[in-house]
Design a protein around this motif. Structure first.
Motif, PDB file in Angstrom:
ATOM      1  N   PHE A  57      -5.795   5.381  -0.326  1.00 48.90           N
ATOM      2  CA  PHE A  57      -4.520   4.971  -0.382  1.00 48.90           C
ATOM      3  C   PHE A  57      -3.782   5.665  -1.334  1.00 48.90           C
ATOM      4  O   PHE A  57      -4.117   5.695  -2.389  1.00 48.90           O
ATOM      5  N   HIS A  58      -2.517   6.251  -1.348  1.00 47.49           N
ATOM      6  CA  HIS A  58      -1.584   6.656  -2.409  1.00 47.49           C
ATOM      7  C   HIS A  58      -2.471   8.005  -2.917  1.00 47.49           C
ATOM      8  O   HIS A  58      -2.079   7.983  -4.481  1.00 47.49           O
ATOM      9  N   GLY A  59      -3.214   8.576  -2.412  1.00 48.55           N
ATOM     10  CA  GLY A  59      -3.968   9.526  -3.393  1.00 48.55           C
ATOM     11  C   GLY A  59      -5.146   9.191  -3.800  1.00 48.55           C
ATOM     12  O   GLY A  59      -5.796   9.859  -4.762  1.00 48.55           O
ATOM     13  N   TYR A  60      -5.654   7.915  -3.680  1.00 57.44           N
ATOM     14  CA  TYR A  60      -6.905   7.408  -4.564  1.00 57.44           C
ATOM     15  C   TYR A  60      -7.679   6.702  -3.568  1.00 57.44           C
ATOM     16  O   TYR A  60      -7.379   6.089  -2.574  1.00 57.44           O
ATOM     17  N   ARG A  61      -9.130   6.811  -3.718  1.00 57.25           N
ATOM     18  CA  ARG A  61     -10.443   6.278  -3.133  1.00 57.25           C
ATOM     19  C   ARG A  61     -10.722   4.958  -3.743  1.00 57.25           C
ATOM     20  O   ARG A  61     -10.733   4.738  -4.965  1.00 57.25           O
ATOM     21  N   PHE A  62     -10.525   3.835  -2.903  1.00 56.20           N
ATOM     22  CA  PHE A  62     -11.047   2.621  -3.513  1.00 56.20           C
ATOM     23  C   PHE A  62     -12.315   2.099  -2.590  1.00 56.20           C
ATOM     24  O   PHE A  62     -12.321   1.829  -1.408  1.00 56.20           O
ATOM     25  N   ASN A  63     -13.384   2.003  -3.469  1.00 59.16           N
ATOM     26  CA  ASN A  63     -14.563   1.456  -3.028  1.00 59.16           C
ATOM     27  C   ASN A  63     -14.935   0.026  -3.346  1.00 59.16           C
ATOM     28  O   ASN A  63     -14.844  -0.363  -4.573  1.00 59.16           O
ATOM     29  N   ILE A  64     -14.973  -0.724  -2.272  1.00 57.87           N
ATOM     30  CA  ILE A  64     -15.393  -2.139  -2.512  1.00 57.87           C
ATOM     31  C   ILE A  64     -16.737  -2.436  -3.084  1.00 57.87           C
ATOM     32  O   ILE A  64     -17.612  -2.000  -2.375  1.00 57.87           O
ATOM     33  N   LEU A  65     -16.764  -3.100  -4.397  1.00 52.93           N
ATOM     34  CA  LEU A  65     -18.111  -3.365  -4.910  1.00 52.93           C
ATOM     35  C   LEU A  65     -18.670  -4.658  -4.603  1.00 52.93           C
ATOM     36  O   LEU A  65     -19.598  -4.950  -4.394  1.00 52.93           O
ATOM     37  N   ARG A  66     -17.628  -5.689  -4.865  1.00 53.34           N
ATOM     38  CA  ARG A  66     -18.008  -7.335  -4.746  1.00 53.34           C
ATOM     39  C   ARG A  66     -16.926  -7.938  -4.254  1.00 53.34           C
ATOM     40  O   ARG A  66     -15.678  -7.561  -4.331  1.00 53.34           O
ATOM     41  N   ARG A  67     -17.227  -9.082  -3.342  1.00 53.05           N
ATOM     42  CA  ARG A  67     -16.320  -9.821  -3.035  1.00 53.05           C
ATOM     43  C   ARG A  67     -17.006 -11.350  -2.894  1.00 53.05           C
ATOM     44  O   ARG A  67     -17.991 -11.513  -2.954  1.00 53.05           O
TER      45      ARG A  67
END
Length: 420
Positions: free
Chosen positions: A394-404
């Motif tokens: 999103f918006h030029g950045y990569r978000f990797n989900i580590l914990r939930r």
């Protein structure tokens, strides 16, 4: 005869250069500096401010004078070359070529280059003579403006462009000087942060209820005192039963004043008598209004509730000041590990970290219009509660989900997305 023509032409070129340089200096002069100099009693700066307050009259008068002397110089040059070479094409070509070079170099480029390198100084030097010119040809300029206005309306171009607000002008100046290196990154954040206050609400800067340190008012007095003294905060909300039921605010100084006379017998501590009445504010309150309320009430601590009266968080004067100056750390602060830069250039972020804080820490520009926290931004953009291992851009950045944890995103790794 010929000498008279030549002298007259160069005098007119000098006047043209004066008009050109004056136009550049007066339009490029710093209004802020002129305003300050006028406040200090400088009459020349006062004249400059009066001239640039009515730019139409100023520009109209200067252009009238400039065109008048340029046309007259061209007429004289044509007469001069005609007398030397006789009537015909040769005289016209020579007059046109010579005057073009002379006007371009000595009446345009040279004076304007000089003026643009020292606009304030030159503007104050030419203010008086230009002011006299504006007064002398005011009636001619008014007539010209009338003709121009009618012509623009006929062409459908009469509507004025939207004016730039003072705030937009200040923001633009800050960004310009920051890009040129005249304003440091930290100074830019402080200046822009002060302007951003009126665009933020309490919800944007508050400490979320999950991160509030509270004490149970029914706790045994000695244990309560121990927990209060162990806390890095001087003001602590106290609840009874559910954490939503805030019964008061315990101030460390009030606690010490009450406990000291008791010696070591804290069982006689009357907790209710030293609790301060909680101050509740709506989460939609503008931050600027809350700052004014803090200063007016001389209180630095308020609890934030939603439209249903449910506790959402708390806000302090320090939280608001940090929006301007950045994080304020004292000797009792606990280091927050919400943002952890990684060796590969990415950043591990806890889900509750506010987007504004992440932007400050990294120099990024993630949007914070639709969400307050990083986790909230990911959920808003993904339109789902993501699972660990999922990745989004999103918006030029990569978000990797580590914990939930349950329905909350508690840990992410963020990096700038690679451009194709």
């Amino acid at each position: 005869m010929i000498a008279g023509y030549i002298i007259s032409i160069f005098v007119l070129l000098g006047m043209s250069g004066f008009f050109s340089g004056s136009e550049t200096a007066l339009t490029a002069a710093s209004r802020a500096r002129m305003h300050q100099l006028e406040k200090d009693g400088d009459k020349r700066a006062e004249t400059v401010n009066r001239l640039i307050s009515n730019r139409e009259n100023l520009i109209g008068a200067i252009l009238l004078g400039n065109n008048l002397v340029n046309i007259l110089a061209s007429v004289l040059a044509t007469s001069l070359f005609t007398s030397l070479f006789g009537p015909g094409g040769v005289a016209l070509v020579l007059a046109t070529g010579v005057m073009t070079i002379l006007v371009l170099v000595f009446a345009e480029v040279l004076p304007k280059t000089y003026a643009i390198t020292r606009p304030d100084t030159m503007a104050m030097s030419v203010a008086r003579p230009i002011s006299g010119l504006v007064w002398a040809v005011a009636w001619i300029v008014k007539l010209i403006q009338f003709v121009v206005t009618i012509t623009l309306k006929i062409l459908g171009l009469g509507a004025p462009a939207e004016l730039v607000t003072a705030e937009q002008e200040i923001r633009g100046a800050i960004d310009l000087h920051a890009s040129e290196g005249g304003v440091g990154a930290e100074d830019r954040l402080r200046l822009v942060g002060a302007l951003d206050l009126k665009e933020l609400t309490v919800e944007d800067v508050m400490i979320h209820r999950k991160n509030i340190r509270m004490l149970n008012a029914d706790t045994e007095p000695r244990q309560l005192v121990t927990k209060a003294l162990a806390s890095p905060h001087t003001r602590l909300p106290l609840y009874r039963g559910e954490k939503e039921e805030i019964v008061g605010i315990l101030h460390a100084k009030d606690l010490l004043r009450a406990a000291l006379p008791l010696g070591g017998d804290l069982s006689a501590l009357d907790l209710d008598s030293i609790l301060r009445k909680p101050w509740f504010v709506p989460e939609t309150t503008p931050v600027q209004d809350q700052l004014d309320a803090f200063l007016q009430k001389r209180s630095h601590f308020a609890l934030v509730v939603d439209e249903y009266g449910e506790l959402q968080g708390l806000i302090t004067l320090e939280d608001i000041l940090e929006e301007i100056v950045g994080h304020i750390h004292d000797e009792h602060d606990v280091a927050v590990q919400g943002v952890r830069p990684q060796p590969n250039g990415s950043v591990n972020v806890d889900g509750w970290v506010p987007i504004r804080d992440l932007n400050r820490a990294t120099g990024w520009n993630l949007p914070d219009e639709e969400a307050v926290t990083v986790a909230g931004l990911v959920i808003h953009e993904a339109q789902t509660i993501p699972e660990p291992g999922q990745s989004f851009v999103f918006h030029g950045y990569r978000f990797n989900i580590l914990r939930r944890q349950r329905n909350q995103v508690t840990g992410l790794n963020i990096s700038e997305a690679e451009t194709a």
